[in-house]
Write a protein that holds these residues in place. Structure first.
Motif, PDB file in Angstrom:
ATOM      1  N   UNK A  52       0.828  -1.208   0.000  1.00 18.09           N
ATOM      2  CA  UNK A  52       0.000   0.000   0.000  1.00 18.09           C
ATOM      3  C   UNK A  52       0.865   1.262   0.000  1.00 18.09           C
ATOM      4  N   UNK A  53       1.965   1.240   0.751  1.00 19.14           N
ATOM      5  CA  UNK A  53       2.841   2.412   0.829  1.00 19.14           C
ATOM      6  C   UNK A  53       3.547   2.645  -0.508  1.00 19.14           C
ATOM      7  N   UNK A  54       3.962   1.572  -1.184  1.00 17.95           N
ATOM      8  CA  UNK A  54       4.631   1.699  -2.485  1.00 17.95           C
ATOM      9  C   UNK A  54       3.710   2.376  -3.495  1.00 17.95           C
ATOM     10  N   UNK A  55       2.440   1.987  -3.495  1.00 14.76           N
ATOM     11  CA  UNK A  55       1.491   2.581  -4.434  1.00 14.76           C
ATOM     12  C   UNK A  55       1.174   4.031  -4.057  1.00 14.76           C
ATOM     13  N   UNK A  56       1.214   4.334  -2.755  1.00 14.64           N
ATOM     14  CA  UNK A  56       0.995   5.726  -2.333  1.00 14.64           C
ATOM     15  C   UNK A  56       2.164   6.608  -2.775  1.00 14.64           C
ATOM     16  N   UNK A  57       3.382   6.093  -2.644  1.00 17.22           N
ATOM     17  CA  UNK A  57       4.556   6.837  -3.114  1.00 17.22           C
ATOM     18  C   UNK A  57       4.469   7.056  -4.625  1.00 17.22           C
ATOM     19  N   UNK A  58       3.949   6.067  -5.346  1.00 21.93           N
ATOM     20  CA  UNK A  58       3.751   6.221  -6.786  1.00 21.93           C
ATOM     21  C   UNK A  58       2.790   7.375  -7.068  1.00 21.93           C
ATOM     22  N   UNK A  59       1.750   7.511  -6.250  1.00 19.47           N
ATOM     23  CA  UNK A  59       0.793   8.609  -6.417  1.00 19.47           C
ATOM     24  C   UNK A  59       1.455   9.959  -6.130  1.00 19.47           C
ATOM     25  N   UNK A  60       2.308  10.007  -5.095  1.00 20.20           N
ATOM     26  CA  UNK A  60       3.017  11.252  -4.769  1.00 20.20           C
ATOM     27  C   UNK A  60       3.961  11.655  -5.901  1.00 20.20           C
ATOM     28  N   UNK A  61       4.641  10.667  -6.479  1.00 20.70           N
ATOM     29  CA  UNK A  61       5.545  10.967  -7.604  1.00 20.70           C
ATOM     30  C   UNK A  61       4.751  11.444  -8.815  1.00 20.70           C
ATOM     31  N   UNK A  62       3.608  10.848  -9.045  1.00 25.91           N
ATOM     32  CA  UNK A  62       2.745  11.239 -10.160  1.00 25.91           C
ATOM     33  C   UNK A  62       2.280  12.683 -10.000  1.00 25.91           C
ATOM     34  N   UNK A  63       1.991  13.073  -8.763  1.00 23.32           N
ATOM     35  CA  UNK A  63       1.535  14.435  -8.481  1.00 23.32           C
ATOM     36  C   UNK A  63       2.549  15.467  -8.949  1.00 23.32           C
ATOM     37  N   UNK A  64       3.833  15.126  -8.885  1.00 22.56           N
ATOM     38  CA  UNK A  64       4.880  16.064  -9.267  1.00 22.56           C
ATOM     39  C   UNK A  64       4.893  16.357 -10.766  1.00 22.56           C
ATOM     40  N   UNK A  65       4.217  15.538 -11.567  1.00 20.38           N
ATOM     41  CA  UNK A  65       4.212  15.712 -13.021  1.00 20.38           C
ATOM     42  C   UNK A  65       3.063  16.592 -13.502  1.00 20.38           C
ATOM     43  N   UNK A  66       2.210  17.052 -12.578  1.00 16.86           N
ATOM     44  CA  UNK A  66       1.112  17.942 -12.953  1.00 16.86           C
ATOM     45  C   UNK A  66       1.604  19.386 -12.897  1.00 16.86           C
TER      46      UNK A  66
END
Length: 350
Positions: A52-66
């Motif tokens: 769950x934490x790995x996928x949350x970190x993926x979401x945080x990294x994705x946020x940086x591309x907006x």
């Protein structure tokens, strides 16, 4: 559902069945069950937390591309999009890569093609990370080329094989670049020569492509490169930990002396297996992990298959439970925010 999609799903399912047959071939199911009976279950707690934490970190990294801060989704929406994409990928391999950005785009009113562009960029970053990790594994952790030849079924020490691989990669590269060049030329020619309906269609397609490219080029506007690289590395660290936590269910860390180094190797192998378009990695993951454990570390195939089956089932179960829950939470928070905005608007008008 159109015929093409049905054929794609059918082909994916048949491919998964083929890999499952290859994984279970020559192994008694009773032996797999016997290996599973002696496992310890406490490993599921750190495994679930890391997943769950790995996928949350993926979401945080994705946020940086907006790059458009006014249309940057909330963290819960991005996290929900990530998990929703994984959920869709189980019955429909690769479709989740489109379902994920489409879901987020609808939540914030952004262009589908632009957000899909950020997904492509993210996948390129993941591929670079996997290739670097794979190179590290091949060069430093698996020194014997004969072992690699046994794993992949080809003699990588043979000069002819190496030349064939390079020629194949070169041919695909030339075909890809030629296709892009031809497509560009056709669009340019159509835009210059046509009018009316065809011109409008070409213009719309060009606009979609341009928006998509804007999403891919979001990397140029990235402000915090160290954090982006840290998130990318942390995702792989968590994946490795998930593999390592799974060793403890069969006491592999003691019986076969498997540690973090071996977890790194298995993580790379699993990444290759999951990249094959079977439903949720079913079959391909089982075969690659079972064979890798046996060839590299002498783990009996029945034990390796039990490890692969249970760890994979646990991953799917986490997705099946968390994804609907996050969708419900995201919808509730979205409705709540809309209600708050309407209330504030009403207060201002009074």
């Amino acid at each position: 559902m159109d015929r093409k999609k049905v054929l794609k799903i059918t082909g994916s399912v048949l491919l998964g069945i083929l890999f499952l047959w290859l994984a279970f071939r020559g192994i008694e199911f009773s032996e797999v069950m016997e290996s599973a009976r002696g496992m310890t279950w406490w490993w599921l707690t750190p495994f679930t937390a890391a997943t769950l934490f790995a996928h949350y970190i993926r979401a945080l990294r994705w946020e940086m591309l907006f790059t458009n801060k006014e249309k940057t989704p909330s963290k819960i929406t991005l996290y929900t999009g990530v998990m929703f994409g994984y959920l869709v990928n189980i019955p429909l391999p690769r479709v989740g890569e489109v379902a994920r950005p489409v879901y987020v785009a609808r939540q914030v009113g952004e262009s589908n093609s632009k957000i899909i562009g950020t997904i492509v960029l993210e996948r390129v970053v993941d591929l670079i990370g996997m290739l670097l990790l794979m190179a590290f594994v091949v060069v430093f952790l698996i020194a014997d080329p004969q072992v690699l030849s046994r794993l992949f079924g080809i003699d990588i020490t043979n000069t002819d094989t190496q030349i064939d691989l390079l020629l194949t990669l070169g041919i695909f590269g030339i075909i890809g670049l030629s296709g892009i060049g031809l497509l560009y030329w056709l669009f340019k020619l159509a835009a210059e020569k046509t009018e009316g309906k065809i011109f409008e269609i070409v213009t719309k397609i060009q606009k979609i492509i341009r928006t998509f490219v804007d999403g891919v080029l979001a990397i140029r506007e990235l402000k915090n490169w160290p954090l982006f690289i840290f998130h990318s590395g942390l995702i792989w660290v968590l994946y490795i930990f998930m593999t390592y936590a799974g060793f403890w269910m069969f006491d592999m860390q003691t019986e076969f002396n498997l540690g973090i180094t071996e977890a790194i190797v298995l993580t790379v192998v699993s990444a290759v297996g999951i990249s094959i378009p079977t439903p949720g990695g079913i079959g391909s993951y089982h075969l690659f992990i079972t064979k890798a454990l046996f060839i590299f570390y002498g783990v009996p195939e029945a034990t390796g298959l039990a490890y692969a089956t249970i760890s994979h089932a646990a991953t799917l179960l986490i997705i099946f439970i968390s994804s609907p829950a996050l969708l419900a939470i995201d919808k509730f928070l979205g409705m709540k925010n809309e209600g708050d905005i309407e209330q504030r608007t009403s207060d201002v008008q009074r």
